[in-house]
Motif scaffolding. Structure first.
Motif, PDB file in Angstrom:
ATOM      1  N   ALA A   8       0.825  -1.211   0.000  1.00 36.08           N
ATOM      2  CA  ALA A   8       0.000   0.000   0.000  1.00 36.08           C
ATOM      3  C   ALA A   8       0.859   1.261   0.000  1.00 36.08           C
ATOM      4  O   ALA A   8       0.583   2.211  -0.745  1.00 36.08           O
ATOM      5  CB  ALA A   8      -0.936  -0.003   1.209  1.00 36.08           C
ATOM      6  N   PHE A 309      -9.850 -12.282  -4.294  1.00 35.69           N
ATOM      7  CA  PHE A 309      -9.715 -11.222  -3.302  1.00 35.69           C
ATOM      8  C   PHE A 309      -9.504 -11.732  -1.874  1.00 35.69           C
ATOM      9  O   PHE A 309      -8.924 -11.022  -1.055  1.00 35.69           O
ATOM     10  CB  PHE A 309     -10.953 -10.320  -3.332  1.00 35.69           C
ATOM     11  CG  PHE A 309     -11.059  -9.494  -4.571  1.00 35.69           C
ATOM     12  CD1 PHE A 309     -10.413  -8.277  -4.674  1.00 35.69           C
ATOM     13  CD2 PHE A 309     -11.800  -9.934  -5.658  1.00 35.69           C
ATOM     14  CE1 PHE A 309     -10.503  -7.508  -5.820  1.00 35.69           C
ATOM     15  CE2 PHE A 309     -11.907  -9.180  -6.816  1.00 35.69           C
ATOM     16  CZ  PHE A 309     -11.248  -7.957  -6.902  1.00 35.69           C
ATOM     17  N   ARG A 321      -6.881  -6.806  -2.770  1.00 32.09           N
ATOM     18  CA  ARG A 321      -7.733  -6.064  -1.831  1.00 32.09           C
ATOM     19  C   ARG A 321      -7.235  -4.636  -1.648  1.00 32.09           C
ATOM     20  O   ARG A 321      -8.022  -3.684  -1.610  1.00 32.09           O
ATOM     21  CB  ARG A 321      -7.773  -6.777  -0.472  1.00 32.09           C
ATOM     22  CG  ARG A 321      -8.543  -8.078  -0.471  1.00 32.09           C
ATOM     23  CD  ARG A 321      -8.893  -8.509   0.953  1.00 32.09           C
ATOM     24  NE  ARG A 321      -7.713  -8.651   1.807  1.00 32.09           N
ATOM     25  CZ  ARG A 321      -6.986  -9.751   1.897  1.00 32.09           C
ATOM     26  NH1 ARG A 321      -7.297 -10.821   1.163  1.00 32.09           N
ATOM     27  NH2 ARG A 321      -5.939  -9.811   2.717  1.00 32.09           N
ATOM     28  N   VAL A 322      -5.932  -4.478  -1.504  1.00 33.30           N
ATOM     29  CA  VAL A 322      -5.352  -3.146  -1.337  1.00 33.30           C
ATOM     30  C   VAL A 322      -5.719  -2.254  -2.525  1.00 33.30           C
ATOM     31  O   VAL A 322      -6.172  -1.110  -2.355  1.00 33.30           O
ATOM     32  CB  VAL A 322      -3.824  -3.231  -1.180  1.00 33.30           C
ATOM     33  CG1 VAL A 322      -3.190  -1.839  -1.301  1.00 33.30           C
ATOM     34  CG2 VAL A 322      -3.455  -3.835   0.160  1.00 33.30           C
ATOM     35  N   TRP A 324      -8.141  -2.611  -4.755  1.00 32.37           N
ATOM     36  CA  TRP A 324      -9.578  -2.356  -4.893  1.00 32.37           C
ATOM     37  C   TRP A 324     -10.028  -1.291  -3.897  1.00 32.37           C
ATOM     38  O   TRP A 324     -10.805  -0.392  -4.238  1.00 32.37           O
ATOM     39  CB  TRP A 324     -10.349  -3.658  -4.692  1.00 32.37           C
ATOM     40  CG  TRP A 324     -11.803  -3.546  -5.042  1.00 32.37           C
ATOM     41  CD1 TRP A 324     -12.329  -3.181  -6.259  1.00 32.37           C
ATOM     42  CD2 TRP A 324     -12.914  -3.799  -4.183  1.00 32.37           C
ATOM     43  NE1 TRP A 324     -13.700  -3.198  -6.204  1.00 32.37           N
ATOM     44  CE2 TRP A 324     -14.096  -3.571  -4.941  1.00 32.37           C
ATOM     45  CE3 TRP A 324     -13.036  -4.199  -2.860  1.00 32.37           C
ATOM     46  CZ2 TRP A 324     -15.364  -3.726  -4.408  1.00 32.37           C
ATOM     47  CZ3 TRP A 324     -14.314  -4.358  -2.328  1.00 32.37           C
ATOM     48  CH2 TRP A 324     -15.456  -4.125  -3.096  1.00 32.37           C
ATOM     49  N   LEU A 325      -9.529  -1.358  -2.662  1.00 30.05           N
ATOM     50  CA  LEU A 325      -9.930  -0.398  -1.638  1.00 30.05           C
ATOM     51  C   LEU A 325      -9.349   0.995  -1.895  1.00 30.05           C
ATOM     52  O   LEU A 325      -9.894   1.990  -1.407  1.00 30.05           O
ATOM     53  CB  LEU A 325      -9.509  -0.898  -0.256  1.00 30.05           C
ATOM     54  CG  LEU A 325     -10.258  -2.146   0.243  1.00 30.05           C
ATOM     55  CD1 LEU A 325      -9.667  -2.648   1.548  1.00 30.05           C
ATOM     56  CD2 LEU A 325     -11.749  -1.851   0.402  1.00 30.05           C
ATOM     57  N   MET A 326      -8.259   1.065  -2.657  1.00 31.66           N
ATOM     58  CA  MET A 326      -7.672   2.366  -2.983  1.00 31.66           C
ATOM     59  C   MET A 326      -8.553   3.169  -3.930  1.00 31.66           C
ATOM     60  O   MET A 326      -8.386   4.390  -4.070  1.00 31.66           O
ATOM     61  CB  MET A 326      -6.275   2.190  -3.588  1.00 31.66           C
ATOM     62  CG  MET A 326      -5.216   1.783  -2.576  1.00 31.66           C
ATOM     63  SD  MET A 326      -3.614   1.409  -3.351  1.00 31.66           S
ATOM     64  CE  MET A 326      -3.174   3.007  -3.963  1.00 31.66           C
ATOM     65  N   ILE A 328     -11.739   4.048  -3.718  1.00 30.41           N
ATOM     66  CA  ILE A 328     -12.633   5.040  -3.091  1.00 30.41           C
ATOM     67  C   ILE A 328     -11.893   6.315  -2.683  1.00 30.41           C
ATOM     68  O   ILE A 328     -12.257   7.414  -3.135  1.00 30.41           O
ATOM     69  CB  ILE A 328     -13.384   4.418  -1.897  1.00 30.41           C
ATOM     70  CG1 ILE A 328     -14.331   3.326  -2.392  1.00 30.41           C
ATOM     71  CG2 ILE A 328     -14.163   5.489  -1.135  1.00 30.41           C
ATOM     72  CD1 ILE A 328     -15.071   2.606  -1.297  1.00 30.41           C
ATOM     73  N   LEU A 361     -15.763   1.046  -8.673  1.00 30.83           N
ATOM     74  CA  LEU A 361     -15.523  -0.190  -7.923  1.00 30.83           C
ATOM     75  C   LEU A 361     -15.859  -1.422  -8.762  1.00 30.83           C
ATOM     76  O   LEU A 361     -15.129  -2.428  -8.728  1.00 30.83           O
ATOM     77  CB  LEU A 361     -16.357  -0.184  -6.633  1.00 30.83           C
ATOM     78  CG  LEU A 361     -15.874   0.761  -5.527  1.00 30.83           C
ATOM     79  CD1 LEU A 361     -16.933   0.883  -4.442  1.00 30.83           C
ATOM     80  CD2 LEU A 361     -14.559   0.264  -4.928  1.00 30.83           C
TER      81      LEU A 361
END
Length: 425
Positions: A8, A309, A321-322, A324-326, A328, A361
């Motif tokens: 990250a 994931f 996961r990192v 995908w969450l970045m 937003i 997303l």
């Protein structure tokens, strides 16, 4: 083995920098769509995703390929490094010319389809503009990529995490700015009888140079295989991106507000999936196993999104996961920047933000899942994913992003969140 926090931290800054480059590209596209040349030759919009996609077809693939060499220690030998750099730069230039020429032909055909007519000057603008833009942009970005990868190796940073985002940060803005300036200049010279020969001369010059560059790349041991077998992914990716360009051209006719967001949503998706593809490919190469043989940690065949994931035995799930969450926080920062710049023709309402984040997303989730499957499949088929995966994935990102964005604008219009006077801003 990198921790999730390390991944990250290494990705975050290049990702945000890349996003700002894409925001700048969106602002440029929003402005130039009203230039006379874009209004007279609207087929240029079909070229936009294909030429912006060159960074995915070529520069990100170059970054993935050379990052693998770096992680295997091959750039530590100066002689090998010079041969790798020379071969890859020549290869990228040759590929850029071939893909740019084919993209212009596709744009000409797509422009001819709606009304069944075309003009010679428009065709020359598309072809010469595409060739010049592709050649110059690929040369500049290729040199930057090589410098970033060598510098990352010296600083102990994994180049897989930083090289492709930096390519993205500069690629869209440089390419779109070059294309706009070049087609504007060609539009002027082709309408002047004394300089109308310049366009055809540019096309002939590039058609002469391309086979020479391909011959030089074929002589290099590090690029010979790509010259022989690496054409299918970049050409197919160009066709997919051009289809996205056809959608963009239609969407802009319906709502000019699409322009400022298209490079951002396409770039974010392509940027993140390119990093993941580069990381998985390097992991496979570093196993020491030959192409076609999977390490025990990799699942063969089709996998579920849950495995991509959250699979406990999937070494790439944490990175997915990192990334995908970045999406937003990254997209919120980019939307805020666009709002502060007062760019575009669309008000950024809460409803718009919710729909935009949702489609972002969805796009990135699909891309990361396809990436998990595609890279493994290419490896099992003995096709080096460093050369093949990223073009398909970034082109799919362009198609998904443009299609979802057009659908999002249509949905907002249907539910009543519409701008009555889109030309006021």
């Amino acid at each position: 083995k990198e921790s999730i926090c390390t991944v990250a931290m290494q990705i975050m800054f290049p990702f945000l920098m890349a996003g700002m480059g894409m925001v700048a590209a969106g602002v440029v596209l929003d402005k130039v769509q009203h230039w006379k040349v874009f209004e007279k030759v609207p087929e240029i919009f079909i070229l936009v995703p294909a030429l912006l996609g060159l960074k995915g077809n070529l520069e990100m693939t170059l970054a993935s390929r050379v990052s693998t060499y770096a992680n295997k220690g091959m750039l530590d030998d100066r002689r090998k490094m010079m041969s790798i750099v020379w071969g890859n730069m020549v290869l990228v230039e040759a590929q850029a010319m071939v893909v740019a020429f084919l993209a212009s032909l596709v744009a000409i055909v797509f422009g001819w389809i709606p009304d069944g007519k075309w003009e010679m000057n428009h065709a020359i603008i598309l072809c010469a503009g595409s060739l010049l833009t592709g050649a110059i942009a690929s040369c500049l970005l290729g040199l930057v990529m090589i410098a970033v990868i060598i510098g990352s190796r010296k600083l102990g940073i994994n180049p897989d995490n930083v090289a492709t985002p930096i390519a993205a940060s500069l690629g869209d803005l440089i390419t779109l700015s070059l294309l706009s300036a070049i087609v504007k200049g060609l539009f002027f010279v082709l309408n002047n009888p004394s300089t109308s020969w310049i366009g055809p001369a540019i096309i002939i010059l590039f058609l002469f140079l391309t086979p020479i560059l391909l011959w030089l790349a074929h002589r290099n041991e590090y690029t010979r295989e790509v010259v022989k077998y690496g054409w299918e992914p970049v050409i197919m990716a160009m066709v997919i991106s051009s289809t996205g360009g056809f959608i963009l051209d239609f969407a802009l006719l319906q709502n000019p507000g699409v322009a400022v967001f298209a490079p951002v949503i396409n770039g974010v998706g392509g940027n993140l999936v390119a990093v993941q593809a580069s990381r998985i490919s390097t992991h496979l190469h570093s196993s020491g196993l030959p192409l076609g043989t999977l390490p025990p940690s990799e699942a063969p065949g089709c996998v579920t999104p849950c495995y991509s994931f959250f699979g406990s035995n999937n070494p790439h799930a944490g990175g997915a996961r990192v990334m995908w969450l970045m999406v937003i926080p990254g997209q919120l920062i980019f939307l805020l920047t666009i709002e502060q710049l007062q760019a575009g023709h669309t008000s950024i309402t809460p409803q718009f933000v919710a729909v935009y984040l949702l489609i972002s997303l969805i796009q990135v989730a699909i891309l990361l899942h396809v990436c998990q499957w595609l890279v493994i499949r290419l490896w099992r088929k003995e096709d080096d994913p460093d050369n093949s995966a990223i073009p398909y994935l970034t082109a799919l990102g362009d198609l998904l992003g443009t299609g979802l964005l057009a659908g999002g604008f249509l949905f907002l219009w249907l539910v009543g969140d519409r701008d009555a006077d889109v030309g006021d801003k």
